[in-house]
Design a protein around this motif. Structure first.
Motif, PDB file in Angstrom:
ATOM      1  N   CYS A 309       0.810  -1.222   0.000  1.00 52.98           N
ATOM      2  CA  CYS A 309       0.000   0.000   0.000  1.00 52.98           C
ATOM      3  C   CYS A 309       0.844   1.273   0.000  1.00 52.98           C
ATOM      4  O   CYS A 309       0.575   2.208  -0.751  1.00 52.98           O
ATOM      5  N   HIS A 310       1.853   1.340   0.850  1.00 55.07           N
ATOM      6  CA  HIS A 310       2.681   2.541   0.901  1.00 55.07           C
ATOM      7  C   HIS A 310       3.538   2.667  -0.363  1.00 55.07           C
ATOM      8  O   HIS A 310       3.896   3.780  -0.771  1.00 55.07           O
ATOM      9  N   MET A 311       3.852   1.551  -0.977  1.00 58.58           N
ATOM     10  CA  MET A 311       4.559   1.579  -2.254  1.00 58.58           C
ATOM     11  C   MET A 311       3.667   2.214  -3.315  1.00 58.58           C
ATOM     12  O   MET A 311       4.110   3.036  -4.117  1.00 58.58           O
ATOM     13  N   GLU A 312       2.405   1.852  -3.296  1.00 59.82           N
ATOM     14  CA  GLU A 312       1.457   2.429  -4.254  1.00 59.82           C
ATOM     15  C   GLU A 312       1.249   3.910  -3.987  1.00 59.82           C
ATOM     16  O   GLU A 312       1.117   4.708  -4.919  1.00 59.82           O
ATOM     17  N   ARG A 313       1.224   4.305  -2.712  1.00 55.64           N
ATOM     18  CA  ARG A 313       1.060   5.716  -2.368  1.00 55.64           C
ATOM     19  C   ARG A 313       2.230   6.546  -2.905  1.00 55.64           C
ATOM     20  O   ARG A 313       2.033   7.683  -3.370  1.00 55.64           O
ATOM     21  N   MET A 314       3.444   6.007  -2.860  1.00 59.91           N
ATOM     22  CA  MET A 314       4.598   6.727  -3.398  1.00 59.91           C
ATOM     23  C   MET A 314       4.640   6.689  -4.921  1.00 59.91           C
ATOM     24  O   MET A 314       5.320   7.502  -5.552  1.00 59.91           O
ATOM     25  N   GLY A 315       3.947   5.709  -5.517  1.00 65.70           N
ATOM     26  CA  GLY A 315       3.987   5.549  -6.965  1.00 65.70           C
ATOM     27  C   GLY A 315       5.266   4.921  -7.470  1.00 65.70           C
ATOM     28  O   GLY A 315       5.660   5.128  -8.622  1.00 65.70           O
ATOM     29  N   TRP A 316       5.908   4.098  -6.649  1.00 68.72           N
ATOM     30  CA  TRP A 316       7.235   3.585  -6.979  1.00 68.72           C
ATOM     31  C   TRP A 316       7.261   2.102  -7.340  1.00 68.72           C
ATOM     32  O   TRP A 316       8.341   1.548  -7.592  1.00 68.72           O
ATOM     33  N   ALA A 317       6.114   1.449  -7.412  1.00 69.53           N
ATOM     34  CA  ALA A 317       6.108   0.021  -7.731  1.00 69.53           C
ATOM     35  C   ALA A 317       6.753  -0.249  -9.086  1.00 69.53           C
ATOM     36  O   ALA A 317       7.374  -1.294  -9.301  1.00 69.53           O
ATOM     37  N   ILE A 318       6.626   0.699 -10.005  1.00 67.09           N
ATOM     38  CA  ILE A 318       7.154   0.522 -11.350  1.00 67.09           C
ATOM     39  C   ILE A 318       8.649   0.220 -11.346  1.00 67.09           C
ATOM     40  O   ILE A 318       9.139  -0.551 -12.194  1.00 67.09           O
ATOM     41  N   TYR A 319       9.391   0.775 -10.395  1.00 63.54           N
ATOM     42  CA  TYR A 319      10.838   0.558 -10.361  1.00 63.54           C
ATOM     43  C   TYR A 319      11.183  -0.884 -10.013  1.00 63.54           C
ATOM     44  O   TYR A 319      12.051  -1.499 -10.655  1.00 63.54           O
ATOM     45  N   SER A 320      10.519  -1.425  -9.012  1.00 65.76           N
ATOM     46  CA  SER A 320      10.754  -2.827  -8.643  1.00 65.76           C
ATOM     47  C   SER A 320      10.297  -3.755  -9.758  1.00 65.76           C
ATOM     48  O   SER A 320      10.969  -4.740 -10.087  1.00 65.76           O
ATOM     49  N   ILE A 321       9.148  -3.433 -10.352  1.00 65.01           N
ATOM     50  CA  ILE A 321       8.606  -4.262 -11.432  1.00 65.01           C
ATOM     51  C   ILE A 321       9.543  -4.276 -12.632  1.00 65.01           C
ATOM     52  O   ILE A 321       9.869  -5.342 -13.184  1.00 65.01           O
ATOM     53  N   GLU A 322       9.999  -3.109 -13.061  1.00 63.98           N
ATOM     54  CA  GLU A 322      10.860  -3.028 -14.243  1.00 63.98           C
ATOM     55  C   GLU A 322      12.212  -3.696 -14.021  1.00 63.98           C
ATOM     56  O   GLU A 322      12.772  -4.313 -14.934  1.00 63.98           O
ATOM     57  N   LEU A 323      12.746  -3.598 -12.801  1.00 66.03           N
ATOM     58  CA  LEU A 323      14.010  -4.283 -12.516  1.00 66.03           C
ATOM     59  C   LEU A 323      13.849  -5.795 -12.605  1.00 66.03           C
ATOM     60  O   LEU A 323      14.701  -6.495 -13.168  1.00 66.03           O
ATOM     61  N   VAL A 334       2.245  -9.404 -12.224  1.00 66.87           N
ATOM     62  CA  VAL A 334       1.945  -8.309 -11.312  1.00 66.87           C
ATOM     63  C   VAL A 334       0.500  -8.470 -10.840  1.00 66.87           C
ATOM     64  O   VAL A 334      -0.435  -8.434 -11.641  1.00 66.87           O
ATOM     65  N   LEU A 335       0.328  -8.692  -9.552  1.00 65.57           N
ATOM     66  CA  LEU A 335      -1.004  -8.942  -8.993  1.00 65.57           C
ATOM     67  C   LEU A 335      -1.841  -7.671  -8.983  1.00 65.57           C
ATOM     68  O   LEU A 335      -1.316  -6.557  -8.891  1.00 65.57           O
ATOM     69  N   GLU A 336      -3.146  -7.847  -9.067  1.00 66.47           N
ATOM     70  CA  GLU A 336      -4.061  -6.717  -8.959  1.00 66.47           C
ATOM     71  C   GLU A 336      -3.897  -6.075  -7.581  1.00 66.47           C
ATOM     72  O   GLU A 336      -3.726  -6.762  -6.572  1.00 66.47           O
ATOM     73  N   SER A 337      -3.951  -4.765  -7.542  1.00 68.36           N
ATOM     74  CA  SER A 337      -3.712  -4.033  -6.295  1.00 68.36           C
ATOM     75  C   SER A 337      -4.741  -4.377  -5.221  1.00 68.36           C
ATOM     76  O   SER A 337      -5.943  -4.181  -5.406  1.00 68.36           O
ATOM     77  N   CYS A 338      -4.251  -4.888  -4.104  1.00 67.24           N
ATOM     78  CA  CYS A 338      -5.091  -5.230  -2.952  1.00 67.24           C
ATOM     79  C   CYS A 338      -4.288  -5.013  -1.677  1.00 67.24           C
ATOM     80  O   CYS A 338      -3.085  -5.282  -1.651  1.00 67.24           O
ATOM     81  N   CYS A 339      -4.929  -4.586  -0.623  1.00 65.01           N
ATOM     82  CA  CYS A 339      -4.280  -4.497   0.689  1.00 65.01           C
ATOM     83  C   CYS A 339      -4.188  -5.894   1.286  1.00 65.01           C
ATOM     84  O   CYS A 339      -5.148  -6.666   1.224  1.00 65.01           O
ATOM     85  N   CYS A 340      -3.055  -6.216   1.879  1.00 65.42           N
ATOM     86  CA  CYS A 340      -2.904  -7.534   2.498  1.00 65.42           C
ATOM     87  C   CYS A 340      -3.613  -7.619   3.839  1.00 65.42           C
ATOM     88  O   CYS A 340      -3.920  -8.699   4.328  1.00 65.42           O
ATOM     89  N   GLY A 341      -3.836  -6.448   4.493  1.00 58.64           N
ATOM     90  CA  GLY A 341      -4.619  -6.414   5.719  1.00 58.64           C
ATOM     91  C   GLY A 341      -3.850  -6.320   7.015  1.00 58.64           C
ATOM     92  O   GLY A 341      -4.423  -5.994   8.046  1.00 58.64           O
ATOM     93  N   ILE A 342      -2.540  -6.555   6.998  1.00 58.19           N
ATOM     94  CA  ILE A 342      -1.834  -6.598   8.287  1.00 58.19           C
ATOM     95  C   ILE A 342      -1.532  -5.211   8.833  1.00 58.19           C
ATOM     96  O   ILE A 342      -1.593  -4.995  10.044  1.00 58.19           O
ATOM     97  N   ALA A 343      -1.168  -4.277   7.958  1.00 59.30           N
ATOM     98  CA  ALA A 343      -0.894  -2.893   8.368  1.00 59.30           C
ATOM     99  C   ALA A 343       0.030  -2.824   9.581  1.00 59.30           C
ATOM    100  O   ALA A 343      -0.291  -2.195  10.590  1.00 59.30           O
ATOM    101  N   GLY A 344       1.185  -3.437   9.484  1.00 58.29           N
ATOM    102  CA  GLY A 344       2.153  -3.389  10.580  1.00 58.29           C
ATOM    103  C   GLY A 344       1.668  -4.142  11.804  1.00 58.29           C
ATOM    104  O   GLY A 344       1.408  -5.342  11.759  1.00 58.29           O
ATOM    105  N   THR A 345       1.508  -3.445  12.921  1.00 56.79           N
ATOM    106  CA  THR A 345       1.083  -4.082  14.171  1.00 56.79           C
ATOM    107  C   THR A 345      -0.437  -4.250  14.247  1.00 56.79           C
ATOM    108  O   THR A 345      -0.939  -4.945  15.125  1.00 56.79           O
TER     109      THR A 345
END
Length: 421
Positions: A309-323, A334-345
């Motif tokens: 989620c925070h990766m999507e907020r920054m708009g930076w997923a493209i860098y990891s994907i392209e590498l 590349v999976l469809e965008s979904c929250c995994c639900g854990i949100a840290g603690t």
């Protein structure tokens, strides 16, 4: 500027831009599974208008917010809805963090102890009786699996190899974070391996502390700010002699770059653009023709990439994907965008566990349908949630690059003379 003034500025800046279109609520993972949560529009801009007039309108139910920032990604007007909600919690909440909150949030303290007794700690945390005690006494859900701790911290490993970094022609600093330090030092080792292969020595920050995201989430704002100020000072000093401060955690990156200023009033404008996720930095070097990568010819792997989620907020997923796409033997979905639900603690807490798992169901189904060899993501807590809930192994993209890279050939391409290292 006081915390009160800072949070008022966040609200005043964004409130009137809200169109009341409710698209943020449609995209909110909590609103989809929890009827008690009114959604980001109502708990954010709508109710903030009343809270500014009278604090009695604050509702402790705002703690249900994951701070995933999906509402901000969806908002057509760029309203910082998540910041409005979190700023309201900082400003108005009267909830006092308990022992559970303190333990979940103080990752440096708990991690330092757990690594000393790692085999015992890991064994104990897997026992049903331990989980039952934690569930009963601290309200940490008994179904939640804890990540394993490493007996050797990454910092300890690095100190043994620090002198090797001096000879490289370029240098970066590494904000390794708690996960790489206490739970999975291999990620830090993989980062060093990749950076060294392209001619960059790696230095550590002086007296690095946890980024503080868990402290913010659990109401320990004073401690979060203290640690944040420490980290920014360390980064500021480091950037004077190194090219950039790199991270391998999307959440650490987002917290330091954006949450420090927005929620904790830590001024970081002078260093913000020098703080980057490692995959983004590497991609930009490649794009500029400053480095080259060579990969093993025998590497084959089917990978499913989850955008945190925070990766999507920054708009930076493209860098990891392209590498990852550059790796010849890597078959990427590349999976469809979904929250995994854990949100840290968030997902460790008994009152949140069921919703945490419900939120993650669409993602879990996707992964099982793809049936990859490995799931890749840039967030460590997403890793924990996916591994626990699907049984698939999860790796950071940097680790996949480290596994696939042909180190010697990459050094030749980058004109790094072995004898000088």
């Amino acid at each position: 500027m006081s915390e009160r003034t800072q949070t008022e500025n966040i609200s005043a800046h964004d409130l009137e831009k809200c169109l009341k279109c409710t698209i943020c609520t449609v995209y909110c993972p909590v609103a989809a599974v929890e009827p008690k949560y009114r959604g980001p529009k109502e708990d954010g801009p709508d109710t903030e208008r009343y809270r500014l007039k009278n604090p009695k309108y604050f509702d402790e139910m705002l703690k249900l917010c994951l701070n995933c920032k999906r509402c901000e990604v969806a908002c057509p007007e760029g309203v910082k809805i998540g910041d409005i909600i979190q700023a309201a919690r900082i400003k108005y909440s009267t909830h006092k963090p308990g022992l559970r909150d303190w333990m979940l949030a103080n990752t440096d303290f708990v991690g330092s102890l757990a690594t000393v007794f790692a085999p015992i700690a890991n064994f104990s945390l897997r026992l049903g009786i331990t989980k039952k005690v934690l569930d009963t006494t601290l309200k940490i859900d008994k179904h939640r699996q804890f990540p394993s701790y490493s007996h050797e911290k990454f910092e300890s490993w690095y100190r043994k190899h620090a002198l090797e970094q001096v000879a490289y022609p370029h240098h970066v600093s590494y904000f390794h974070g708690c996960y790489a330090n206490y739970n999975y030092p291999q990620l830090g080792k993989d980062f060093v391996k990749v950076m060294n292969a392209v001619g960059y020595g790696v230095n550590l920050l002086e007296n690095e502390k946890c980024c503080g995201v868990a402290l913010i989430a659990n109401g320990l704002y004073g401690q979060a700010k203290k640690q944040g100020v420490n980290n920014i000072h360390a980064m500021r000093d480091s950037i004077k002699t190194n090219e950039a401060v790199l991270t391998t955690s999307s959440t650490c990156t987002f917290t330091v770059r954006d949450e420090y200023k927005a929620l904790l009033n830590i001024q970081n404008d002078d260093v913000r653009e020098k703080i980057s996720l490692a995959t983004r930095y590497l991609y930009k070097l490649l794009e500029a023709g400053k480095i080259k990568l060579a990969f093993r010819k025998d590497f084959n792997m089917k990978v499913a990439y989850h955008t945190a989620c925070h990766m999507e907020r920054m708009g930076w997923a493209i860098y990891s994907i392209e590498l990852m796409k550059m790796i010849p033997g890597l078959q990427l979905t590349v999976l469809e965008s979904c929250c995994c639900g854990i949100a840290g603690t968030y997902g460790f807490k008994k009152e949140n566990y069921r919703n945490s798992q419900k939120i993650g169901v669409p993602l879990f189904k996707q992964i099982k349908e793809v049936n990859p060899d490995i799931v890749a993501t840039d967030c460590e807590t997403c890793k924990w949630q996916i591994e626990m809930s699907t049984g698939y192994t999860v790796e950071n993209p940097i680790s996949l690059i480290a596994q696939a890279i042909d180190v010697e050939e990459t050094k030749k391409l980058n004109n790094i003379e072995k004898q000088k290292l």
